[in-house]
Design an enzyme around this catalytic site. Sequence first.
Site, short mmCIF file in Angstrom:
data_model
loop_
_atom_site.label_atom_id
_atom_site.label_comp_id
_atom_site.label_asym_id
_atom_site.label_seq_id
_atom_site.Cartn_x
_atom_site.Cartn_y
_atom_site.Cartn_z
N GLU A 382 0.83 -1.21 0.00
CA GLU A 382 0.00 0.00 0.00
C GLU A 382 0.87 1.26 0.00
OE1 GLU A 382 -3.09 0.50 -0.44
OE2 GLU A 382 -3.59 2.41 0.50
N THR A 508 -11.27 7.97 -13.50
CA THR A 508 -10.28 7.44 -12.57
C THR A 508 -10.70 6.12 -11.94
OG1 THR A 508 -8.70 8.14 -10.86
CG2 THR A 508 -11.05 8.63 -10.47
#
Length: 523
Positions: A382, A508
């Site tokens: 992440e 997006t």
Amino acid sequence: MTWFTPLFLGAAALPFASALPSNTPRDIGAYANVNPKRQNDVPNRAARAQAVVDTFKLSWEGYYTYAFPNDELKPVTNGVSNSRNKWGASAVDALSTALIMNEKTIVNQIISYIPSIDWSVPLDEVSLFETTIRYLGGMISGYDFLTGPLAHLADDRENVDALLAQSINLANNLSYAYETPSGVPWNNLNFATRGNDGKANGLATVGTLILEWTRLADLSGNYTYADLVEKAESYLLEPSPPSSEPFPGLLGMRINTTTGEFLDARGGWIGGADSFYEYLIKMWIYNPERYATLKDRWIVAADSTIKYLTSHPQTRPDLTFLAAFNGTTLDLSSQHLACFDGGNFILAGQVLSSQRYIDFGLTLVDGCHDTYTQTATGIGPESFSWDPARVPANQTAFFNRTGFYITSSDYVLRPEVIESYYYAYRATSDPKYQDWAWDAFVAINATTRVGSGYSSINDVNAAGGGGFQDFQESFWFAEVLKYSYLIQGPEAEWQVGKDGKNSWVFNTEAHPFKVLGTEKRSQ
Ligand SMILES: *[C@@H]1O[C@H](CO)[C@@H](O)[C@H](O)[C@H]1NC(C)=O
Ligand SMILES: *[C@@H]1O[C@H](CO)[C@@H](O)[C@H](O)[C@H]1NC(C)=O
Ligand SMILES: *[C@@H]1O[C@H](CO)[C@@H](O)[C@H](O)[C@H]1NC(C)=O
Ligand SMILES: *[C@@H]1O[C@H](CO)[C@@H](O)[C@H](O)[C@H]1NC(C)=O
Ligand SMILES: *[C@@H]1O[C@H](CO)[C@@H](O)[C@H](O)[C@H]1NC(C)=O
Ligand SMILES: *[C@@H]1O[C@H](CO)[C@@H](O)[C@H](O)[C@H]1NC(C)=O
Ligand SMILES: *[C@@H]1O[C@H](CO)[C@@H](O)[C@H](O)[C@H]1NC(C)=O
């Protein structure tokens, strides 16, 4: 050891800028076929594409059986989650992927549900940004496909018309968000009171509305939608105060909704800022006549990025990452989210005919590829850093080998690395990127598959993923499976152009919109 400390030096002394930019394309071919974790080498593109379709169907089946029409499936326990106001986020987010995969049954399950959504009754606080990119984006994309090249997939025309009607309903429910003194919208909305949380808004959350609301204006003929987002965007194009733009075109992330003034000078191509930059070039692709100013701002931001943010880890100078910043002080850290940057540079390089941007984007793709290939699972973390002064003691060996250390080890089914492989493949036609996408897909399938679906995991650097978080994000359907499919899949008009010409542009959340055609705005 002579670690030098790159943090807390002013721009005048930027240690990385002096060594850079390196615009010479490196031999990325050297990285091909070195992944020892390739478990399932299927060279046949059609077989790979079919495996992705099978995964989509299996994921849909789990969600449809246990969770529909809640927002998300909890795959370990067959439970449900409603993090997106209980309007059926996974269903709406899955629509454009089901369409491009030609999954007619799933398409009709979704579009026969959408007319029943009541936007005026959210479960809790509504995020203008998340609702725009997932729900509005999903419905607009579905409408573009089903009134265009995939019209044959709808069983009932009324459900197609409802996609536009429900987009208008949703936008009208949301539009009070723009009733601020400045016109910069609030993000967090309470529909029951027509209230808001009073907080500052963010660069990404303000700057990632313009494609969806403009497309809706052009489809509906109600240009109020475009006027609202163009007004909000105007504060991002001419930021104030000047200190909020520490490098030309690169901005802070917090904006006062009363004044439109920026409140900080921290940023990068990271979460909270990211898709503002992404949409500057995509708006120009969508409508080059109206949005040339945004394209010009993308170029300013991109040139500053190459000049000031390019960074090579001390232990792996062959890799390129983008630093974040606070004022002119660099922060040597990045995120999975930021790995869309390579793809965005490549897309811009193609449409602007700039080999320099394409080559730079390919080096960013290379760096993000390493964040995948170096971990125990073959999946990237992440977030990660490469500041040699701050390496945790128990990651020194890892940092020495890989050039980065892990600062947040989970993987929540994010798409950005595969997304950038997709753009790299479309620009170069190099099958290496198809192999990288397949490797990532195989690793994700091997590690996150559990119960009735796929789950976020705790630790990409532990064999098996370190445990499941029992949560399947809606962008698993919208993005990971779509890009994994498109990069192996057949040519189609919605594929990103190999020649810099695009008939569609992806929002997006990976929902493709038809670029503006004959329905041009007159004013
Ligand atoms: C909100 O959406 C619902 C449909 O879900 C619609 O009936 C209603 O008219 C919308 N509200 C506004 C203010 O447009
Ligand atoms: C156009 O959209 C705005 C913003 O949601 C809304 O207030 C207005 O009623 C719409 N106009 C028409 C003619 O539907
Ligand atoms: C925004 O500006 C207004 C007017 O100057 C001020 O009252 C308010 O405190 C500011 N909000 C934030 C979050 O800084
Ligand atoms: C960023 O810089 C400002 C001004 O120097 C400082 O007040 C703030 O704490 C810094 N923020 C972070 C997250 O480091
Ligand atoms: C490294 O140390 C940190 C802090 O003590 C700990 O939380 C983490 O689990 C350790 N990581 C590994 C891979 O041992
Ligand atoms: C990492 O590299 C440094 C510098 O080469 C070296 O001094 C150190 O022993 C290495 N640490 C590990 C754990 O490999
Ligand atoms: C995905 O995982 C399943 C179950 O773990 C396995 O049977 C299947 O072969 C995998 N598919 C691919 C393409 O690796």
